[in-house]
Structure formats: structure tokens, C-alpha cells
Write an enzyme that holds these catalytic residues in place. Structure first.
Site, PDB file in Angstrom:
ATOM      1  CE  LYS A  77       2.516  -2.543  -3.284  1.00  0.00           C
ATOM      2  NZ  LYS A  77       1.805  -2.054  -2.083  1.00  0.00           N
ATOM      3  CG  ASP A 102       6.195   1.020   0.576  1.00  0.00           C
ATOM      4  OD1 ASP A 102       6.737   2.084   0.214  1.00  0.00           O
ATOM      5  OD2 ASP A 102       4.988   0.929   0.874  1.00  0.00           O
ATOM      6  CE  LYS A 147       5.130   1.635   3.945  1.00  0.00           C
ATOM      7  NZ  LYS A 147       3.678   1.750   4.201  1.00  0.00           N
ATOM      8  CG  ASP A 189       4.385  -3.174  -0.262  1.00  0.00           C
ATOM      9  OD1 ASP A 189       3.241  -3.651  -0.139  1.00  0.00           O
ATOM     10  OD2 ASP A 189       4.599  -1.997  -0.592  1.00  0.00           O
ATOM     11  CG  ASP A 244       3.416   4.631   2.362  1.00  0.00           C
ATOM     12  OD1 ASP A 244       4.037   3.705   1.803  1.00  0.00           O
ATOM     13  OD2 ASP A 244       2.889   4.515   3.484  1.00  0.00           O
ATOM     14  CD  GLU A 287       4.223   1.692  -2.548  1.00  0.00           C
ATOM     15  OE1 GLU A 287       4.036   0.475  -2.401  1.00  0.00           O
ATOM     16  OE2 GLU A 287       3.889   2.538  -1.705  1.00  0.00           O
ATOM     17  NE  ARG A 298      -3.068   3.704  -4.056  1.00  0.00           N
ATOM     18  CZ  ARG A 298      -3.865   3.995  -3.027  1.00  0.00           C
ATOM     19  NH1 ARG A 298      -4.786   4.930  -3.160  1.00  0.00           N
ATOM     20  NH2 ARG A 298      -3.753   3.348  -1.886  1.00  0.00           N
TER      21      ARG A 298
END
Length: 497
Positions: free
Chosen positions: A267, A272, A279, A290, A349, A351, A353
């Protein structure tokens, strides 16, 4: 820093600093006794005064002892006999390194060969942990500071060993050096600011590796190719950013052409914000980490390339930036994945996956032996396991056991979480095949359940490294380089098999 292995008597070695262990209760092992004898009882005299009790990590520096060629002797406490485990062994090595960093000597020699570490063999296992700790302890990231850290005097450390174990110790140092270089690469990428480290930057890093290592083939898929492949979930994550997404494909062929590859999927969300599901502002700067999954795949690949392992490896990095804008994905949007399954995006959020699910489908074309995805996926994993252990899920017991064992031997541990069918029901959507979140309960597990629906064509495992990829706040803030040791150990095991 260079690590050298020698089989010579400690008392006869010319060195700036000779490191000698002392057990709790001021006990001396065979090496320490030889040093004591060579110095006419100087060590015994010092210990008798009570200056060092031998507890784990205690140190005492002695200057100019008679009968030695060493300029200094550093005594280090190793605790009680037969009770030195991985954690305390690291404490011992870090204590030694802290002292050595403050000395003027350009070299040091460690006479720690007769120390036993529980659960580790006398040569390879113990030494590799020692060497990784030393090399990783040298890490500094000062690229953007106007005043750089002054170069340290310490350039070389010699490990003193018995002749019978020298070959295994040298093998341990070779592996540790490659793993530490991979961790350094991972940490450097993670610590880069997000205005520098965006998806295109990671693509350039991949191309750089391809130029440096002839055995590596690199391909970068741009946003048009991602869209044309039908990767609707992947594309949706990046559509709110001015930085376009990238799918990075790196293929290393160290084994036979007929051998199926192992696939690592990382990933790579380079920043993010949470997207429209924004967030909280506090601590959001740490969302540059991230992309820790992608960074760890880079680092593991670097270690594999340095060691020239006889395996075939494919690395897929799903890179995007998750930003809020007029073009960003909204909660309630429905996208079609490369697999044909539709996803209702209830929270933008969640995202990671979304970029991973399409990349897992893309991995099918390589007909892999096994696929492992690595992701800073859920805050729920930190709630469950803290910052010491990575979460592990998967669809094949043998693969799970191999990863758990690799993590234990690399001292980079993971813990298995269940993927029971009951959890899958939390992902039901009235409007699409699947929702991208499963509610507040078992967040790490439902994220794994989501990914499992796209990984049915092969043996698959998922590592949630949200708690282990970086340290938050304070002076130790920064990327950790994990789980490069675990992943490299897993691939070393496959190469040996």
C-alpha cells in the site's frame, strides 16, 4: 559502518575499544576471564569495588589496562545466565553502541561470542540480531536539516569469534547487512515529506533500482492505464489529488523461468487526509507514513537484490494520494473493481483497501506461489496489538505459519487474527456487492475480510503494519523499517527450501 569477523584472541588484538561482557553478580565468562588474566586481575579488581553489577545494558569504560593492546575496555552487563532473550540482547547491543558513538576511536572489537541468547543458535541467529541492531542503530535522517549530524569517528566493528563458528557468523553478517540496507531504504522513503514523496517520486525510485540492478525489470502504469484496466477502486482513491496515481510493477528473476514467483503487494498512499471523510488535524502530518507498506516492499526487494536470492519475486506497489477536492470520491459513491465486484464507498478514509483490492486482482496474472500484501491499513490494529506486533491474516494455514515463524526468528513479530465468515457479513451493502467498511467492531478483521474477497485465486496473507511501520511523536519519531526483517526472512526460507 563496516562489520568484520575475526578469529583471534581478544587480549592480543589491537583496537581502540574492546567490548567485554559481565554477567549479573559480576560473573565473568571465558573471554572475560582471559582478559582478566592478561591484565593481572584488573577486571576482577574493578568489579570487586562494585562499579558494575552486570545488569543488562550497564556499561563501564576502562582506560589503559596493562597487558592489552586495546586502548580501552568497555565492560557491558549481560544479566543473568540463561535468561538473555532477544529484547535484552538488543538492549545490550544498543548500550554498547551508545557508548561507542561518543568515543573518538574509529574502530571497536566485540568479544561477545561466548554469550548465549535463549532461542537462538550460538552463531548465526545470535549474530544476525546483533549485526542488524548495530547497523540499524547508525541510522540518521537529516536530509532537510541545514546543519547535518557530524560524521561519527566509529567506522569499523570487529566481531571476535571461535574458528569453528566463523563461517556461520560471516553468513549472518552478510544477511544482516542486506536487511539493514533494506530497512534504511524503507526508512528514508517513509521519512521523506509528502510534498516530495508522491506516487511519481516512488515510480522514479523504482526506475532507479531497475538501473542499479540488471536482474530487475520495472514497469510503471499511469492513471490512464489504471483506468483502462478497469481498476475503478484504485482510480477512485487518487482522483481527488493533483498527484496522479501509479501502479509500480517490479519483477526480479533469480530462480528458474519455470518457477512461480512470490508476490509482495504494498500500500503506497503517500499522504492520507482521509479524503472527504477528513481526518482530525492533530497528528495528520504522520499520514505521510501511509505508504509504509510500499516502502517495506522496496526495502525487502533491495535486500533480495543484494543477496541475489535464487527465487522469482514480483513487487506491486499501489501508489496514490488521498485528498479532498471537487473531484474527490464521496461517501456513497459506488465503483466497479477490476474483478467485476462493485464497492459502495461509505468512508473515503478506508482507501487503502481500495487500491489494494484491484492490485490483488492484478497479481493473478503472475500465477504466484503466494501473495502477501503489506499495509498501514487500520488504526484498529494499533488498538488490538499496540506498536510492537503486526497483524496477520490470510487464507492458507501453511503461509500464515511460515510468516509467523519468520517473524519470530527475525525478531519482527506478527500475530494472527481470525477471518471467520461471521465477520464478512459486516461488509454487506444494500446497493453494491460489498461496502468498504464494516462498522466500528473488529475493524482490522473486516478490512482483511474485504481484501480476502479479491484474493481467492491464490494463497494469500495480509500484514497490517499500522502500529509497527513508524514511531509517533517525540525524539524517536520516524519510520522503523519494519517489516523488512520479517519479509526478508520469509524469502530467505523459501530460497533455502
Amino acid at each position: 559502518m563496516e562489520l568484520v569477523v575475526k578469529s583471534v584472541a581478544a587480549a592480543s588484538l589491537k583496537t581502540a575499544t574492546l567490548v567485554v561482557p559481565v554477567g549479573e553478580g559480576r560473573k565473568l565468562g571465558n573471554t572475560a576471564k582471559a582478559i582478566d588474566e592478561a591484565t593481572a586481575g584488573a577486571l576482577s579488581a574493578v568489579l570487586k569495588r562494585g562499579d558494575l553489577a552486570g545488569k543488562v545494558g550497564q556499561t563501564l569504560l576502562l582506560q589503559g589496562l596493562p597487558g592489552l593492546k586495546a586502548e580501552r575496555v568497555l565492560l557491558v552487563g549481560v544479566g543473568k545466565e540463561d535468561s538473555l532473550g532477544d529484547r535484552n540482547w538488543r538492549k545490550v547491543i544498543n548500550s554498547v553502541l551508545t557508548v561507542l558513538k561518543g568515543l573518538a576511536g574509529s574502530d571497536a572489537s566485540l568479544a561477545l561470542d561466548d554469550i548465549a541468547v535463549s532461542g537462538r543458535d550460538a552463531h548465526y541467529g545470535k549474530t544476525r540480531l546483533l549485526a542488524e541492531t548495530l547497523l540499524d542503530g547508525e541510522y540518521v535522517f537529516d536530509l532537510y536539516k541545514s546543519q547535518k549530524v557530524e560524521p561519527r569517528a566509529l567506522k569499523k566493528i570487529t566481531l571476535l569469534v571461535e574458528k569453528t563458528g566463523q563461517a556461520e557468523v560471516e553468513r549472518a553478517v552478510k544477511h544482516a547487512t542486506a536487511i539493514a540496507a533494506g530497512m534504511r531504504f524503507t526508512r528514508d522513503l517513509g521519512n521523506q515529506p509528502p510534498n516530495i514523496c508522491h506516487p511519481s517520486y516512488l515510480a522514479e525510485q523504482a526506475k532507479g533500482l531497475g538501473k542499479a540492478y540488471k536482474a530487475l525489470k520495472v514497469e510503471v502504469l499511469d492513471e490512464k492505464k489504471i483506468k483502462d484496466l478497469g481498476m475503478g477502486a484504485f482510480y477512485a482513491v487518487g482522483q481527488g489529488s493533483d498527484q496522479p496515481p501509479r501502479l509500480i510493477v517490479m519483477q526480479y528473476q533469480g530462480g528458474k523461468k519455470s518457477e512461480k514467483p512470490f508476490v509482495l503487494v504494498g500500500k503506497g498512499i503517500t499522504f492520507d487526509t482521509g479524503g472527504i471523510s477528513l481526518k482530525p488535524g492533530a497528528g495528520m502530518d504522520e499520514m505521510k507514513y501511509d505508504m509504509g507498506g510500499a516502502a517495506s516492499v522496496f526495502g525487502t526487494l533491495r535486500a533480495v537484490l543484494d543477496l541475489q536470492l535464487p527465487i522469482n519475486l514480483v513487487c506491486l506497489l499501489a501508489c496514490a494520494e488521498n485528498m479532498p477536492s471537487g473531484g474527490a470520491t464521496r461517501p456513497g459513491d459506488i465503483v466497479t473493481t477490476m474483478s467485476g465486484q462493485t464497492v459502495e464507498i461509505l468512508n473515503t478514509d478506508a482507501e487503502g483497501r481500495l487500491v489494494l483490492c484491484d492490485t490483488l486482482t492484478y497479481a493473478e496474472r503472475f500465477k504466484p506461489q503466494a501473495v502477501i500484501d503489506i499495509a498501514t491499513l487500520t488504526g484498529a490494529c494499533i488498538v488490538a496489538l499496540g506498536s510492537h506486533t503486526s497483524g496477520l491474516m490470510g487464507n492458507n494455514d501453511d503461509l500464515i505459519d511460515q510468516l509467523l515463524d519468520a517473524g519470530k526468528r527475525a525478531d519482527d513479530r506478527a500475530w494472527q487474527l481470525p477471518l471467520f465468515d461471521e465477520y464478512q457479513e459486516q461488509l454487506d451493502s444494500p446497493f453494491a456487492d460489498i461496502a468498504n467498511i464494516g462498522g466500528p467492531k473488529a475493524g482490522s478483521i473486516t478490512a482483511g475480510c474485504f481484501l480476502s474477497r479479491f484474493a481467492k485465486a491464490y494463497h494469500w496473507a495480509h500484514l497490517d503494519i499500522a502500529g509497527t511501520a513508524w514511531n509517533s511523536g517525540g525524539k524517536d519519531k520516524g519510520a522503523t523499517g519494519r517489516p523488512v526483517p520479517l519479509l526478508t526472512q520469509y524469502l530467505l526460507d523459501r530460497a533455502n527450501a
